[in-house]
Scaffold this motif. Structure first.
Motif, short mmCIF file in Angstrom:
data_model
loop_
_atom_site.label_atom_id
_atom_site.label_comp_id
_atom_site.label_asym_id
_atom_site.label_seq_id
_atom_site.Cartn_x
_atom_site.Cartn_y
_atom_site.Cartn_z
N GLN A 101 0.85 -1.19 0.00
CA GLN A 101 0.00 0.00 0.00
C GLN A 101 0.89 1.24 0.00
OE1 GLN A 101 -2.28 1.43 3.54
NE2 GLN A 101 -4.06 0.82 2.33
N VAL A 102 0.72 2.07 -1.00
CA VAL A 102 1.55 3.26 -1.15
C VAL A 102 0.68 4.50 -0.97
CG1 VAL A 102 3.23 2.12 -2.64
CG2 VAL A 102 1.20 3.20 -3.64
N LYS A 103 1.36 5.65 -0.85
CA LYS A 103 0.66 6.89 -0.57
C LYS A 103 1.03 7.97 -1.58
CE LYS A 103 2.25 7.24 3.62
NZ LYS A 103 2.48 7.75 4.99
N SER A 104 0.05 8.82 -1.85
CA SER A 104 0.27 10.03 -2.63
C SER A 104 -0.30 11.20 -1.84
CB SER A 104 -0.40 9.93 -4.00
OG SER A 104 -0.15 11.10 -4.75
N ALA A 105 -0.02 12.41 -2.29
CA ALA A 105 -0.48 13.60 -1.58
C ALA A 105 -0.87 14.67 -2.58
CB ALA A 105 0.60 14.13 -0.63
N ILE A 106 -1.82 15.50 -2.19
CA ILE A 106 -2.27 16.61 -3.02
C ILE A 106 -2.70 17.75 -2.12
CG2 ILE A 106 -4.59 15.58 -3.17
CD1 ILE A 106 -4.89 16.94 -5.90
N ARG A 107 -2.26 18.94 -2.46
CA ARG A 107 -2.65 20.13 -1.69
C ARG A 107 -3.91 20.73 -2.31
NH1 ARG A 107 -0.80 23.64 1.98
NH2 ARG A 107 1.21 22.55 2.16
N ILE A 108 -4.88 21.01 -1.46
CA ILE A 108 -6.15 21.59 -1.88
C ILE A 108 -6.30 22.94 -1.18
CG2 ILE A 108 -8.64 21.24 -2.02
CD1 ILE A 108 -8.14 18.27 -1.66
N LYS A 109 -6.54 23.98 -1.98
CA LYS A 109 -6.67 25.33 -1.44
C LYS A 109 -7.95 25.98 -1.97
CE LYS A 109 -4.34 29.81 -0.99
NZ LYS A 109 -3.14 30.61 -1.36
N ASN A 110 -8.66 26.65 -1.08
CA ASN A 110 -9.86 27.38 -1.46
C ASN A 110 -9.45 28.75 -1.99
OD1 ASN A 110 -12.33 28.58 -1.75
ND2 ASN A 110 -12.91 28.47 0.41
N ILE A 111 -9.69 28.98 -3.28
CA ILE A 111 -9.31 30.26 -3.90
C ILE A 111 -10.52 31.16 -4.13
CG2 ILE A 111 -7.25 29.31 -5.00
CD1 ILE A 111 -8.86 28.99 -7.57
N SER A 112 -11.68 30.78 -3.59
CA SER A 112 -12.88 31.60 -3.74
C SER A 112 -13.05 32.50 -2.52
CB SER A 112 -14.11 30.71 -3.92
OG SER A 112 -14.40 30.03 -2.73
N VAL A 116 -16.00 26.57 1.05
CA VAL A 116 -16.22 25.56 0.00
C VAL A 116 -16.05 24.18 0.61
CG1 VAL A 116 -15.38 24.60 -2.18
CG2 VAL A 116 -15.49 27.07 -1.87
N ALA A 117 -17.00 23.30 0.32
CA ALA A 117 -16.89 21.90 0.71
C ALA A 117 -16.33 21.11 -0.47
CB ALA A 117 -18.25 21.35 1.12
N GLY A 135 -14.26 17.63 3.26
CA GLY A 135 -14.19 18.64 4.31
C GLY A 135 -14.64 19.99 3.79
N ILE A 136 -14.50 21.00 4.66
CA ILE A 136 -14.86 22.37 4.33
C ILE A 136 -13.64 23.26 4.55
CG2 ILE A 136 -16.32 24.34 4.95
CD1 ILE A 136 -18.51 22.43 5.67
N LEU A 137 -13.36 24.09 3.56
CA LEU A 137 -12.23 25.00 3.61
C LEU A 137 -12.75 26.44 3.60
CD1 LEU A 137 -9.79 23.34 1.04
CD2 LEU A 137 -9.64 23.25 3.53
N ALA A 138 -12.21 27.25 4.51
CA ALA A 138 -12.53 28.67 4.52
C ALA A 138 -11.77 29.35 3.38
CB ALA A 138 -12.16 29.28 5.86
#
Length: 271
Positions: A101-112, A116-117, A135-138
């Protein structure tokens, strides 16, 4: 004399005809022609006129609403305004380790400018899962999500490094209010408002050959673990510090004792 009278009468008739309005003459001619037409043909003529009139009204009505239909169709072809910024943008990189089992990563940013959910979906739910799955990002808030995947060993012992997998990941988003808590059912209840931010493909990296993509992946995985540990720690209390139990009472007793002792000394000096 008789000739003069006849001429005046004929002139009067001519002038009377000239004085009649044009529409009267045309209507009378139409009436005359219609009177000569049989009843069946006249009724069919009236039906044709009515159908022609209805056709004109329908066409006019459709022309009024035509721009609205075109605008709605045009809107469907317009690109969706993104609410999230993804890094990487369209791929998930995994180290190629068959049978693990391997892992990857991704950055998620709310630009609005609104909360935003977001939510993950995958075509391989049996071998993949995400943390967090949503989740929900401010506004301007970001996090690094970790994606786990089981790498199946190849049938012919051939390395799949650099090749794309059939598994896909989809990141969806929806605008929410500030007082809304995240639940997965939110995307089902407001299905018409859900926007697909990106469909992510899978690319395997050779762990024996360092590359910029592998270095970036390791860096993001370390940041993701640090964020998870930070969320586990209790929040720091920035409010006023509470004095330990009994300290306030003890200090009050000491001050009172000093005050009484001073009063006694002053009384002795006065005597």
């Amino acid at each position: 004399m008789a000739l003069a009278n006849e001429k005046s009468v004929s002139d009067g008739k001519i002038w009377g005809l000239c004085k009649l309005p044009f529409w009267h003459s045309t209507s009378s001619s139409v009436a005359a022609s219609s009177s000569s037409v049989p009843s069946s043909s006249s009724s069919s003529f009236r039906q044709q006129q009515q159908q022609h009139h209805n056709g004109i009204s329908v066409d006019h009505h459709s022309n009024i609403h035509a721009p609205l239909k075109v605008s709605s169709v045009a809107k469907s072809f317009l690109p969706t305004r993104r609410k999230l910024s993804l890094d990487p943008q369209n791929k998930l990189y995994f180290p190629y380790e068959p049978g693990k089992q391997v892992k990857s990563a991704i950055r998620i940013k709310n630009i609005s400018k609104n909360p935003v959910a977001f939510k993950f979906q995958t075509t391989g739910p049996k071998s993949c899962y995400m943390r967090p799955p949503g989740g929900i990002l401010a506004p301007d808030e970001s996090l690094i999500a970790t994606v786990f995947k089981f790498v199946e060993p190849p049938d012919n012992n051939e390395k799949q490094v650099g090749k794309k997998s059939r598994v896909k990941f989809k990141v969806m988003s929806i605008k929410v209010k500030e007082d809304v808590d995240y639940v997965p059912e939110l995307f089902d209840e407001r299905r018409d408002e859900v926007a697909v931010e990106q469909v992510l493909g899978v690319v395997f990296l050779d762990t024996e050959r360092p590359c910029p993509a592998l270095e970036k992946l390791n860096r993001q995985l370390a940041e993701a673990e640090a964020e998870v540990e930070a969320r586990k720690r209790p929040p720091e209390d920035t409010g006023p510090k509470i004095v330990g139990e009994g300290l306030v009472i003890d200090e009050w007793k000491e001050r009172r004792e000093r005050y009484l002792a001073r009063q006694q000394v002053d009384g002795v000096d006065s005597v």
